[in-house]
Write an enzyme that holds these catalytic residues in place. Structure first.
Site, PDB file in Angstrom:
ATOM      1  N   GLY A  22      15.358 -52.064  73.687  1.00  0.00           N
ATOM      2  CA  GLY A  22      16.396 -53.066  73.401  1.00  0.00           C
ATOM      3  C   GLY A  22      17.745 -52.733  74.015  1.00  0.00           C
ATOM      4  O   GLY A  22      17.841 -52.277  75.168  1.00  0.00           O
ATOM      5  N   TYR A 162      23.224 -56.476  56.140  1.00  0.00           N
ATOM      6  CA  TYR A 162      23.504 -56.310  57.574  1.00  0.00           C
ATOM      7  C   TYR A 162      24.947 -56.716  57.897  1.00  0.00           C
ATOM      8  O   TYR A 162      25.671 -56.004  58.599  1.00  0.00           O
ATOM      9  CB  TYR A 162      22.512 -57.137  58.392  1.00  0.00           C
ATOM     10  CG  TYR A 162      22.693 -56.976  59.886  1.00  0.00           C
ATOM     11  CD1 TYR A 162      22.196 -55.861  60.545  1.00  0.00           C
ATOM     12  CD2 TYR A 162      23.365 -57.936  60.645  1.00  0.00           C
ATOM     13  CE1 TYR A 162      22.365 -55.698  61.921  1.00  0.00           C
ATOM     14  CE2 TYR A 162      23.538 -57.789  62.013  1.00  0.00           C
ATOM     15  CZ  TYR A 162      23.035 -56.673  62.652  1.00  0.00           C
ATOM     16  OH  TYR A 162      23.211 -56.511  64.012  1.00  0.00           O
ATOM     17  N   LYS A 166      27.926 -54.205  59.394  1.00  0.00           N
ATOM     18  CA  LYS A 166      28.578 -54.371  60.692  1.00  0.00           C
ATOM     19  C   LYS A 166      30.086 -54.563  60.545  1.00  0.00           C
ATOM     20  O   LYS A 166      30.865 -54.088  61.381  1.00  0.00           O
ATOM     21  CB  LYS A 166      27.945 -55.520  61.461  1.00  0.00           C
ATOM     22  CG  LYS A 166      26.524 -55.195  61.937  1.00  0.00           C
ATOM     23  CD  LYS A 166      26.515 -54.050  62.945  1.00  0.00           C
ATOM     24  CE  LYS A 166      25.130 -53.649  63.398  1.00  0.00           C
ATOM     25  NZ  LYS A 166      25.139 -52.550  64.391  1.00  0.00           N
ATOM     26  N   THR A 197      15.900 -59.088  71.985  1.00  0.00           N
ATOM     27  CA  THR A 197      15.261 -57.760  71.840  1.00  0.00           C
ATOM     28  C   THR A 197      14.092 -57.923  70.872  1.00  0.00           C
ATOM     29  O   THR A 197      13.900 -59.001  70.286  1.00  0.00           O
ATOM     30  CB  THR A 197      16.231 -56.706  71.247  1.00  0.00           C
ATOM     31  OG1 THR A 197      16.557 -57.080  69.903  1.00  0.00           O
ATOM     32  CG2 THR A 197      17.502 -56.560  72.059  1.00  0.00           C
TER      33      THR A 197
END
Ligand code: NDP
Length: 255
Positions: A22, A162, A166, A197
């Protein structure tokens, strides 16, 4: 020094975490093509070796390293191994990350912890381990792979852990940039939009409405499209830049 010379990483040692595939794999390639010797990490030595072999086949000096980023002892060991194998580290790219999506009320504490441990603690452990060496040597460049998800809420799949991880990476970038500037260490972040990816199969039809159409450029990105920016952030070309978050999203966050 010409402007193009300022992008050269000749003689530099770079580490890319999560470089087995990726985005990390593409960033390792870009740093290597710019002249750096690159340590590529993955959770298994086999995966790291495969990436290192591929890089070496294209003429890049590459060292495979086994690294679980959630373990601070392994981060310290990584610094030792890279220093022995390639020399002291000039560039650290904190790329390893996972995006496991679950809506809030369906997120067990184990999943919350796994996402934060990988995406946030991993950046912290590796930055501390490498930062100590960089501070002792008087400088270096750290590039954290954040996300546009630090600024927007992705739809339709909810993934609060997530998003929180971030956003924390972006703020940690600024915290370390401020604290470590006197040591000559620059710390910046890249915030990608949707990039194709294994973890992000945005070429599938079900992603078109939410991930592709809303971007001004009406397409997803490819991992190699992040390479030039990481080369810029890694070296002399970005010498007056620290604490910045560079968004590369095909115009997704314009609206
Ligand atoms: P992939 O799943 O394709 O690759 C993830 C990489 O991270 C692999 O090399 C994997 O190594 C490694 N990794 C995962 N968990 C750990 C761990 N605990 N310890 C060490 N290494 C680990 O993901 P992407 O390339 O899509 O994403 C890379 C980064 O970019 C992530 O931080 C992601 O959040 C971020 N990003 C991705 C976007 C996208 O659209 N793809 C958009 C914005 C940000 P292995 O499994 O071999 O051990």
């Amino acid at each position: 020094m010409t402007v193009l010379d300022s992008f050269s990483l000749q003689g530099k040692v770079a580490v890319v975490t999560g470089a087995s595939r990726g985005i990390g794999r593409a960033l390792a390639q870009a740093l290597g093509e710019a002249g750096a010797a690159v340590a590529v990490t993955a959770r298994t030595l086999e995966a790291a070796e495969k990436a290192a072999d591929e890089l070496q086949a294209s003429g890049i000096t590459a060292l495979p390293i086994e690294l679980e980023v959630t373990d601070p002892a392994q981060a310290d060991r990584m610094v030792e191994l890279v220093s022995e194998g390639l020399g002291p580290i000039d560039v650290l790219v904190n790329n390893a990350g996972i995006s496991i999506g679950r809506e809030a009320l369906d997120t067990p504490v184990e999943l919350w912890r796994e996402v934060l441990a990988t995406n946030l603690d991993g950046v912290w452990h590796c930055s501390k381990a490498v930062g100590a060496q960089m501070a002792a040597r008087g400088g270096g460049s750290i590039v954290n792979i954040g996300s546009m998800s630090a600024m927007i809420v992705n739809r339709p799949r909810w993934q609060p852990a997530y998003l929180a991880s971030k956003a924390a990476v972006h703020q940690l970038t600024k915290a370390l940039a401020a604290e470590w500037a006197p040591h000559g260490i620059r710390v910046n972040a890249l915030a990608p939009g949707y990039i194709l990816t294994e973890a992000s199969p945005v070429d599938q039809p079900e992603y078109r409405e939410w991930c592709v159409e809303p971007a001004a450029m009406k397409r997803y990105g490819l991992p190699e499209e992040l390479g030039p920016a990481v080369v810029f952030l890694a070296g002399q070309a970005s010498s007056f830049m620290t604490g910045s978050v560079v968004v590369i999203d095909g115009g997704f966050t314009l609206f």
